[in-house]
Design a protein around this motif. Structure first.
Motif, PDB file in Angstrom:
ATOM      1  N   GLU A  73     -37.969  61.973   2.496  1.00  0.00           N
ATOM      2  CA  GLU A  73     -38.479  61.429   1.235  1.00  0.00           C
ATOM      3  C   GLU A  73     -37.346  61.226   0.232  1.00  0.00           C
ATOM      4  O   GLU A  73     -37.308  60.224  -0.478  1.00  0.00           O
ATOM      5  CB  GLU A  73     -39.533  62.365   0.634  1.00  0.00           C
ATOM      6  N   GLN A  74     -36.410  62.160   0.190  1.00  0.00           N
ATOM      7  CA  GLN A  74     -35.258  62.036  -0.707  1.00  0.00           C
ATOM      8  C   GLN A  74     -34.382  60.846  -0.302  1.00  0.00           C
ATOM      9  O   GLN A  74     -33.914  60.095  -1.157  1.00  0.00           O
ATOM     10  CB  GLN A  74     -34.444  63.325  -0.710  1.00  0.00           C
ATOM     11  N   ALA A  75     -34.173  60.669   1.001  1.00  0.00           N
ATOM     12  CA  ALA A  75     -33.380  59.539   1.488  1.00  0.00           C
ATOM     13  C   ALA A  75     -34.063  58.218   1.149  1.00  0.00           C
ATOM     14  O   ALA A  75     -33.410  57.248   0.765  1.00  0.00           O
ATOM     15  CB  ALA A  75     -33.161  59.659   2.993  1.00  0.00           C
ATOM     16  N   CYS A  76     -35.383  58.200   1.273  1.00  0.00           N
ATOM     17  CA  CYS A  76     -36.159  57.008   0.940  1.00  0.00           C
ATOM     18  C   CYS A  76     -36.000  56.679  -0.544  1.00  0.00           C
ATOM     19  O   CYS A  76     -35.751  55.524  -0.907  1.00  0.00           O
ATOM     20  CB  CYS A  76     -37.625  57.220   1.293  1.00  0.00           C
ATOM     21  N   GLU A  77     -36.127  57.683  -1.395  1.00  0.00           N
ATOM     22  CA  GLU A  77     -35.991  57.466  -2.836  1.00  0.00           C
ATOM     23  C   GLU A  77     -34.599  56.937  -3.192  1.00  0.00           C
ATOM     24  O   GLU A  77     -34.462  56.034  -4.015  1.00  0.00           O
ATOM     25  CB  GLU A  77     -36.272  58.751  -3.606  1.00  0.00           C
ATOM     26  N   LYS A  78     -33.575  57.505  -2.576  1.00  0.00           N
ATOM     27  CA  LYS A  78     -32.200  57.061  -2.853  1.00  0.00           C
ATOM     28  C   LYS A  78     -32.008  55.613  -2.387  1.00  0.00           C
ATOM     29  O   LYS A  78     -31.402  54.810  -3.089  1.00  0.00           O
ATOM     30  CB  LYS A  78     -31.196  57.974  -2.162  1.00  0.00           C
ATOM     31  N   ARG A  80     -34.344  53.328  -2.084  1.00  0.00           N
ATOM     32  CA  ARG A  80     -35.105  52.470  -3.006  1.00  0.00           C
ATOM     33  C   ARG A  80     -34.342  52.266  -4.322  1.00  0.00           C
ATOM     34  O   ARG A  80     -34.300  51.155  -4.844  1.00  0.00           O
ATOM     35  CB  ARG A  80     -36.478  53.067  -3.307  1.00  0.00           C
ATOM     36  N   ALA A  81     -33.763  53.351  -4.844  1.00  0.00           N
ATOM     37  CA  ALA A  81     -33.011  53.245  -6.100  1.00  0.00           C
ATOM     38  C   ALA A  81     -31.813  52.314  -5.929  1.00  0.00           C
ATOM     39  O   ALA A  81     -31.538  51.472  -6.802  1.00  0.00           O
ATOM     40  CB  ALA A  81     -32.566  54.630  -6.559  1.00  0.00           C
ATOM     41  N   ASN A  82     -31.102  52.447  -4.808  1.00  0.00           N
ATOM     42  CA  ASN A  82     -29.962  51.561  -4.533  1.00  0.00           C
ATOM     43  C   ASN A  82     -30.417  50.112  -4.427  1.00  0.00           C
ATOM     44  O   ASN A  82     -29.795  49.209  -4.972  1.00  0.00           O
ATOM     45  CB  ASN A  82     -29.244  51.976  -3.248  1.00  0.00           C
ATOM     46  N   TYR A  83     -31.524  49.893  -3.713  1.00  0.00           N
ATOM     47  CA  TYR A  83     -32.048  48.542  -3.525  1.00  0.00           C
ATOM     48  C   TYR A  83     -32.443  47.923  -4.862  1.00  0.00           C
ATOM     49  O   TYR A  83     -32.116  46.774  -5.149  1.00  0.00           O
ATOM     50  CB  TYR A  83     -33.246  48.579  -2.573  1.00  0.00           C
ATOM     51  N   GLU A  84     -33.146  48.708  -5.699  1.00  0.00           N
ATOM     52  CA  GLU A  84     -33.565  48.194  -7.002  1.00  0.00           C
ATOM     53  C   GLU A  84     -32.369  47.852  -7.879  1.00  0.00           C
ATOM     54  O   GLU A  84     -32.351  46.824  -8.551  1.00  0.00           O
ATOM     55  CB  GLU A  84     -34.474  49.217  -7.697  1.00  0.00           C
ATOM     56  N   LEU A  85     -31.356  48.700  -7.889  1.00  0.00           N
ATOM     57  CA  LEU A  85     -30.159  48.442  -8.689  1.00  0.00           C
ATOM     58  C   LEU A  85     -29.437  47.191  -8.199  1.00  0.00           C
ATOM     59  O   LEU A  85     -29.056  46.323  -8.987  1.00  0.00           O
ATOM     60  CB  LEU A  85     -29.220  49.644  -8.650  1.00  0.00           C
ATOM     61  N   LEU A  86     -29.254  47.096  -6.883  1.00  0.00           N
ATOM     62  CA  LEU A  86     -28.543  45.951  -6.327  1.00  0.00           C
ATOM     63  C   LEU A  86     -29.336  44.652  -6.472  1.00  0.00           C
ATOM     64  O   LEU A  86     -28.752  43.575  -6.546  1.00  0.00           O
ATOM     65  CB  LEU A  86     -28.214  46.206  -4.856  1.00  0.00           C
ATOM     66  N   SER A  87     -30.663  44.741  -6.524  1.00  0.00           N
ATOM     67  CA  SER A  87     -31.514  43.559  -6.667  1.00  0.00           C
ATOM     68  C   SER A  87     -31.684  43.140  -8.123  1.00  0.00           C
ATOM     69  O   SER A  87     -32.228  42.070  -8.395  1.00  0.00           O
ATOM     70  CB  SER A  87     -32.891  43.827  -6.057  1.00  0.00           C
ATOM     71  N   SER A  88     -31.252  43.974  -9.049  1.00  0.00           N
ATOM     72  CA  SER A  88     -31.425  43.683 -10.475  1.00  0.00           C
ATOM     73  C   SER A  88     -30.371  42.683 -10.955  1.00  0.00           C
ATOM     74  O   SER A  88     -29.464  42.305 -10.212  1.00  0.00           O
ATOM     75  CB  SER A  88     -31.310  44.978 -11.283  1.00  0.00           C
ATOM     76  N   TYR A 124     -35.984  54.855   6.430  1.00  0.00           N
ATOM     77  CA  TYR A 124     -36.432  56.110   5.842  1.00  0.00           C
ATOM     78  C   TYR A 124     -37.802  56.049   5.172  1.00  0.00           C
ATOM     79  O   TYR A 124     -38.419  57.090   4.957  1.00  0.00           O
ATOM     80  CB  TYR A 124     -35.415  56.607   4.808  1.00  0.00           C
ATOM     81  N   CYS A 125     -38.271  54.886   4.805  1.00  0.00           N
ATOM     82  CA  CYS A 125     -39.523  54.765   4.060  1.00  0.00           C
ATOM     83  C   CYS A 125     -40.628  54.243   4.972  1.00  0.00           C
ATOM     84  O   CYS A 125     -40.393  53.416   5.844  1.00  0.00           O
ATOM     85  CB  CYS A 125     -39.358  53.840   2.878  1.00  0.00           C
ATOM     86  N   ALA A 126     -41.836  54.699   4.741  1.00  0.00           N
ATOM     87  CA  ALA A 126     -42.974  54.276   5.564  1.00  0.00           C
ATOM     88  C   ALA A 126     -43.328  52.820   5.317  1.00  0.00           C
ATOM     89  O   ALA A 126     -43.762  52.121   6.219  1.00  0.00           O
ATOM     90  CB  ALA A 126     -44.182  55.158   5.273  1.00  0.00           C
ATOM     91  N   GLN A 127     -43.123  52.347   4.093  1.00  0.00           N
ATOM     92  CA  GLN A 127     -43.512  50.999   3.723  1.00  0.00           C
ATOM     93  C   GLN A 127     -42.280  50.121   3.623  1.00  0.00           C
ATOM     94  O   GLN A 127     -41.237  50.538   3.148  1.00  0.00           O
ATOM     95  CB  GLN A 127     -44.236  51.112   2.381  1.00  0.00           C
ATOM     96  N   GLU A 128     -42.368  48.860   4.074  1.00  0.00           N
ATOM     97  CA  GLU A 128     -41.240  47.937   4.070  1.00  0.00           C
ATOM     98  C   GLU A 128     -40.914  47.501   2.650  1.00  0.00           C
ATOM     99  O   GLU A 128     -41.794  47.379   1.810  1.00  0.00           O
ATOM    100  CB  GLU A 128     -41.572  46.699   4.903  1.00  0.00           C
ATOM    101  N   PRO A 129     -39.624  47.226   2.350  1.00  0.00           N
ATOM    102  CA  PRO A 129     -39.238  46.763   1.026  1.00  0.00           C
ATOM    103  C   PRO A 129     -39.727  45.336   0.780  1.00  0.00           C
ATOM    104  O   PRO A 129     -39.888  44.552   1.712  1.00  0.00           O
ATOM    105  CB  PRO A 129     -37.720  46.815   1.043  1.00  0.00           C
ATOM    106  N   GLU A 130     -39.924  45.016  -0.494  1.00  0.00           N
ATOM    107  CA  GLU A 130     -40.291  43.662  -0.837  1.00  0.00           C
ATOM    108  C   GLU A 130     -39.042  42.817  -0.884  1.00  0.00           C
ATOM    109  O   GLU A 130     -38.019  43.237  -1.387  1.00  0.00           O
ATOM    110  CB  GLU A 130     -40.982  43.652  -2.220  1.00  0.00           C
ATOM    111  N   SER A 131     -39.123  41.584  -0.366  1.00  0.00           N
ATOM    112  CA  SER A 131     -37.935  40.709  -0.346  1.00  0.00           C
ATOM    113  C   SER A 131     -37.901  39.830  -1.551  1.00  0.00           C
ATOM    114  O   SER A 131     -38.817  39.488  -2.158  1.00  0.00           O
ATOM    115  CB  SER A 131     -37.915  39.866   0.914  1.00  0.00           C
TER     116      SER A 131
END
Length: 131
Positions: A73-78, A80-88, A124-131
């Motif tokens: 869960e911690q790896a998933c959160e990290k 997601r945070a990286n993805y959100e930052l890089l996608s911003s 790491y996450c159960a749900q796929e990221p949004e593209s």
């Protein structure tokens, strides 16, 4: 070469948390053209898979509370945070050549890092990221 170090850091940050929690973990080793070894839990082109033991045999210190979230869960959160930052639209910089001067990410570097974060989310996450 600094990009390789950043990739390895991003890939190994969640991997180290997982190593402590699982008995056997698959780690992929890739050697770059510069001779740098990159270790990841995400398979890269030309990588070699290795099974490693994550059991350190150490007991947690007495009186210390167990973390509320699992390492996955911690790896998933990290990721997601990286993805959100890089996608911003935020301006991202790093010291690419070790001279102490921060250089801005190019569009290609940002796209490559975003792809790595997306693959980490898939791993790491159960749900796929949004593209």
């Amino acid at each position: 070469m600094n990009r390789i170090v950043l990739i390895a850091t991003l890939a190994l940050a969640p991997a180290s948390a997982l190593l402590a929690a699982e008995d056997k973990v698959t780690v992929y080793k890739t050697t770059t053209e510069d001779g740098v070894n990159v270790y990841s839990q995400t398979e890269l082109e030309g990588s070699q898979a290795r099974q490693v033991s994550g059991d350190t045999g150490e007991a947690p210190p007495a009186g210390e509370q167990a973390p509320a979230k699992s390492p996955v869960e911690q790896a998933c959160e990290k990721a997601r945070a990286n993805y959100e930052l890089l996608s911003s639209d935020k301006r991202l910089q790093r010291d690419k050549d070790g001279d102490g001067v921060m250089e801005e990410y190019t569009a290609e570097e940002r796209a490559a890092e975003t792809d790595i974060a997306r693959r980490q989310m898939q791993a790491y996450c159960a749900q796929e990221p949004e593209s």
